[in-house]
Write a protein that holds these residues in place. Sequence first.
Motif, PDB file in Angstrom:
ATOM      1  N   LEU A   9       0.858  -1.182   0.000  1.00 28.97           N
ATOM      2  CA  LEU A   9       0.000   0.000   0.000  1.00 28.97           C
ATOM      3  C   LEU A   9       0.893   1.231   0.000  1.00 28.97           C
ATOM      4  O   LEU A   9       1.739   1.391   0.876  1.00 28.97           O
ATOM      5  CB  LEU A   9      -0.903   0.009   1.242  1.00 28.97           C
ATOM      6  CG  LEU A   9      -1.795   1.237   1.429  1.00 28.97           C
ATOM      7  CD1 LEU A   9      -2.802   1.350   0.283  1.00 28.97           C
ATOM      8  CD2 LEU A   9      -2.499   1.183   2.773  1.00 28.97           C
ATOM      9  N   ALA A  43      -6.621   5.338   2.652  1.00 30.58           N
ATOM     10  CA  ALA A  43      -5.720   4.311   3.198  1.00 30.58           C
ATOM     11  C   ALA A  43      -6.456   3.434   4.203  1.00 30.58           C
ATOM     12  O   ALA A  43      -6.350   2.201   4.158  1.00 30.58           O
ATOM     13  CB  ALA A  43      -4.500   4.964   3.837  1.00 30.58           C
ATOM     14  N   LEU A  47      -7.237  -0.603   3.914  1.00 33.59           N
ATOM     15  CA  LEU A  47      -6.834  -1.536   4.968  1.00 33.59           C
ATOM     16  C   LEU A  47      -8.020  -2.341   5.489  1.00 33.59           C
ATOM     17  O   LEU A  47      -7.896  -3.535   5.755  1.00 33.59           O
ATOM     18  CB  LEU A  47      -6.170  -0.779   6.121  1.00 33.59           C
ATOM     19  CG  LEU A  47      -4.789  -0.199   5.813  1.00 33.59           C
ATOM     20  CD1 LEU A  47      -4.379   0.772   6.903  1.00 33.59           C
ATOM     21  CD2 LEU A  47      -3.758  -1.300   5.644  1.00 33.59           C
ATOM     22  N   GLN A  48      -9.160  -1.702   5.617  1.00 31.16           N
ATOM     23  CA  GLN A  48     -10.347  -2.388   6.116  1.00 31.16           C
ATOM     24  C   GLN A  48     -10.953  -3.319   5.072  1.00 31.16           C
ATOM     25  O   GLN A  48     -11.538  -4.344   5.424  1.00 31.16           O
ATOM     26  CB  GLN A  48     -11.386  -1.371   6.581  1.00 31.16           C
ATOM     27  CG  GLN A  48     -10.960  -0.640   7.827  1.00 31.16           C
ATOM     28  CD  GLN A  48     -11.923   0.457   8.237  1.00 31.16           C
ATOM     29  OE1 GLN A  48     -12.665   0.978   7.423  1.00 31.16           O
ATOM     30  NE2 GLN A  48     -11.896   0.817   9.510  1.00 31.16           N
ATOM     31  N   ALA A  52      -5.155  -8.303   3.342  1.00 30.09           N
ATOM     32  CA  ALA A  52      -4.119  -7.589   4.087  1.00 30.09           C
ATOM     33  C   ALA A  52      -2.956  -7.192   3.184  1.00 30.09           C
ATOM     34  O   ALA A  52      -2.691  -7.826   2.162  1.00 30.09           O
ATOM     35  CB  ALA A  52      -3.606  -8.471   5.219  1.00 30.09           C
ATOM     36  N   PHE A  53      -2.253  -6.144   3.604  1.00 34.92           N
ATOM     37  CA  PHE A  53      -1.046  -5.695   2.906  1.00 34.92           C
ATOM     38  C   PHE A  53       0.176  -6.223   3.637  1.00 34.92           C
ATOM     39  O   PHE A  53       0.183  -6.350   4.862  1.00 34.92           O
ATOM     40  CB  PHE A  53      -1.003  -4.162   2.857  1.00 34.92           C
ATOM     41  CG  PHE A  53      -2.034  -3.578   1.932  1.00 34.92           C
ATOM     42  CD1 PHE A  53      -1.769  -3.433   0.586  1.00 34.92           C
ATOM     43  CD2 PHE A  53      -3.269  -3.198   2.412  1.00 34.92           C
ATOM     44  CE1 PHE A  53      -2.720  -2.917  -0.270  1.00 34.92           C
ATOM     45  CE2 PHE A  53      -4.230  -2.677   1.562  1.00 34.92           C
ATOM     46  CZ  PHE A  53      -3.944  -2.535   0.218  1.00 34.92           C
ATOM     47  N   ALA A  56       3.434  -1.189   3.903  1.00 39.12           N
ATOM     48  CA  ALA A  56       2.810   0.108   3.629  1.00 39.12           C
ATOM     49  C   ALA A  56       3.907   1.162   3.574  1.00 39.12           C
ATOM     50  O   ALA A  56       4.737   1.246   4.487  1.00 39.12           O
ATOM     51  CB  ALA A  56       1.790   0.460   4.697  1.00 39.12           C
TER      52      ALA A  56
END
Length: 69
Positions: A9, A43, A47-48, A52-53, A56
Motif C-alpha cells: 500500500l 488508506a 486496509l479495512q 491484508a497488505f 505500507a
Amino acid sequence: MSEQRRRVLVVEDDAGFTKIMKRKCEAAWGGLVVVCVRTAKAAFAALQAGPAFDLALVDLRIPFDRELP
C-alpha cells in the motif's frame, strides 16, 4: 494451489511521486500488487477492505482527517 502475491500500500498525495514509487516497487520486486491511495481516509478504507497488505509506504506529511478512527 496458487501462491498469493505480495501486496504493498502506497499512501502519497503527490501524483508524480506515487507513480515513481509504484514503478520502483514493481521493478524491484516483480509480481507485487501495488495499491496507491492519496488520502489517509482512502488508506484506512483500503486496509479495512482487505486482503491484508504486506508493506505500507506512507507519506508522513499527508494530511490526517481527525474524524478517522
